[in-house]
Scaffold this motif. Structure first.
Motif, short mmCIF file in Angstrom:
data_model
loop_
_atom_site.label_atom_id
_atom_site.label_comp_id
_atom_site.label_asym_id
_atom_site.label_seq_id
_atom_site.Cartn_x
_atom_site.Cartn_y
_atom_site.Cartn_z
N TRP A 107 -2.51 2.65 4.19
CA TRP A 107 -1.59 2.86 5.30
C TRP A 107 -0.24 3.39 4.83
O TRP A 107 0.41 4.13 5.55
CB TRP A 107 -1.41 1.56 6.08
CG TRP A 107 -2.68 1.14 6.75
CD1 TRP A 107 -3.19 1.63 7.91
CD2 TRP A 107 -3.62 0.19 6.27
NE1 TRP A 107 -4.39 1.02 8.19
CE2 TRP A 107 -4.68 0.13 7.19
CE3 TRP A 107 -3.68 -0.63 5.15
CZ2 TRP A 107 -5.77 -0.70 7.05
CZ3 TRP A 107 -4.77 -1.47 4.99
CH2 TRP A 107 -5.81 -1.50 5.93
N VAL A 108 0.17 3.03 3.62
CA VAL A 108 1.47 3.48 3.12
C VAL A 108 1.37 4.89 2.56
O VAL A 108 2.20 5.76 2.88
CB VAL A 108 2.00 2.50 2.04
CG1 VAL A 108 3.29 3.01 1.43
CG2 VAL A 108 2.19 1.12 2.63
N ALA A 109 0.38 5.15 1.73
CA ALA A 109 0.27 6.46 1.07
C ALA A 109 -0.15 7.55 2.04
O ALA A 109 0.16 8.72 1.83
CB ALA A 109 -0.72 6.38 -0.09
N THR A 110 -0.87 7.20 3.09
CA THR A 110 -1.32 8.20 4.06
C THR A 110 -0.53 8.08 5.36
O THR A 110 -1.07 8.25 6.45
CB THR A 110 -2.82 8.02 4.35
OG1 THR A 110 -3.03 6.72 4.90
CG2 THR A 110 -3.65 8.21 3.12
N ALA A 111 0.77 7.80 5.25
CA ALA A 111 1.59 7.58 6.45
C ALA A 111 1.66 8.83 7.33
O ALA A 111 1.81 8.72 8.54
CB ALA A 111 2.99 7.14 6.04
N GLY A 112 1.55 10.01 6.75
CA GLY A 112 1.64 11.23 7.53
C GLY A 112 0.38 11.57 8.30
O GLY A 112 0.40 12.34 9.25
N HIS A 114 -3.92 10.08 9.35
CA HIS A 114 -4.78 8.91 9.56
C HIS A 114 -5.70 8.68 8.34
O HIS A 114 -6.34 9.61 7.87
CB HIS A 114 -5.62 9.11 10.82
CG HIS A 114 -6.51 7.97 11.14
ND1 HIS A 114 -6.02 6.74 11.53
CD2 HIS A 114 -7.86 7.84 11.11
CE1 HIS A 114 -7.04 5.92 11.74
NE2 HIS A 114 -8.16 6.57 11.49
N ALA A 115 -5.76 7.44 7.88
CA ALA A 115 -6.66 7.09 6.78
C ALA A 115 -8.06 6.86 7.34
O ALA A 115 -8.23 6.20 8.36
CB ALA A 115 -6.17 5.85 6.07
N SER A 116 -9.06 7.38 6.63
CA SER A 116 -10.44 7.19 7.10
C SER A 116 -10.92 5.78 6.76
O SER A 116 -10.33 5.08 5.94
CB SER A 116 -11.36 8.23 6.45
OG SER A 116 -11.51 7.95 5.08
#
Length: 160
Positions: A107-112, A114-116
């Protein structure tokens, strides 16, 4: 010259009894500790390549780089635990922190974007495993240190 021919069944007065107990404790803790340390190394190596295994290396370069860096760090901690467990006692908590970071990193690293589900499950499961293995390693190191200190303290001629 000392008379070493006396046959005594009691070794508690032997001057090297504390060292012998410490060696025995290290020998007993050896295979389990090596197994846990090996699993820490394997978890770190898996994490380092997980972006390519789960196939999110092209969709989330940030999480792939994060997993690569944290995975190498965890693997190096595992190698350090194997080579010098007494010195690495406090660094096992760094592996716990790294495991917690892995749990929140999708959730932090893919803030820009949506994480799969694959990214999330991969990091959460690997993070929980890393935390558990680090806590087990820390407990084993602490138990071995307490055992050797208690055994030496109980058998020390000064404390009798």
């Amino acid at each position: 010259m000392a008379d070493v021919s006396q046959q005594s069944g009691d070794l508690s007065a032997h001057p090297d009894v504390s060292e012998m107990r410490a060696r025995y404790a290290r020998m007993l803790d050896g295979p389990q500790a090596v197994a846990v340390d090996g699993l820490v190394v394997l978890a770190g190596l898996y994490l380092a390549i997980s972006g390519w295994v789960v196939h999110f290396n092209t969709t989330s370069a940030e999480l792939t780089a994060c997993n690569l860096i944290v995975g190498i760090a965890i693997a190096l901690l595992g190698v350090g635990l194997t080579l010098a467990p007494a010195r690495m006692r406090t660094l096992t908590w760094a592996a716990v922190v790294a495991g917690i970071w892995l749990i929140v990193s999708p959730w932090v690293a893919t803030a820009g974007h949506h994480a799969s589900a694959g990214m999330i499950w991969n990091n959460v499961i690997t993070g929980v495993i890393s935390c558990l293995l680090a806590l087990i390693a820390a407990r084993m190191i602490q138990g071995a240190a307490e055992h050797s200190v208690d055994g030496a303290r109980r058998r020390s001629p000064r404390t009798r």
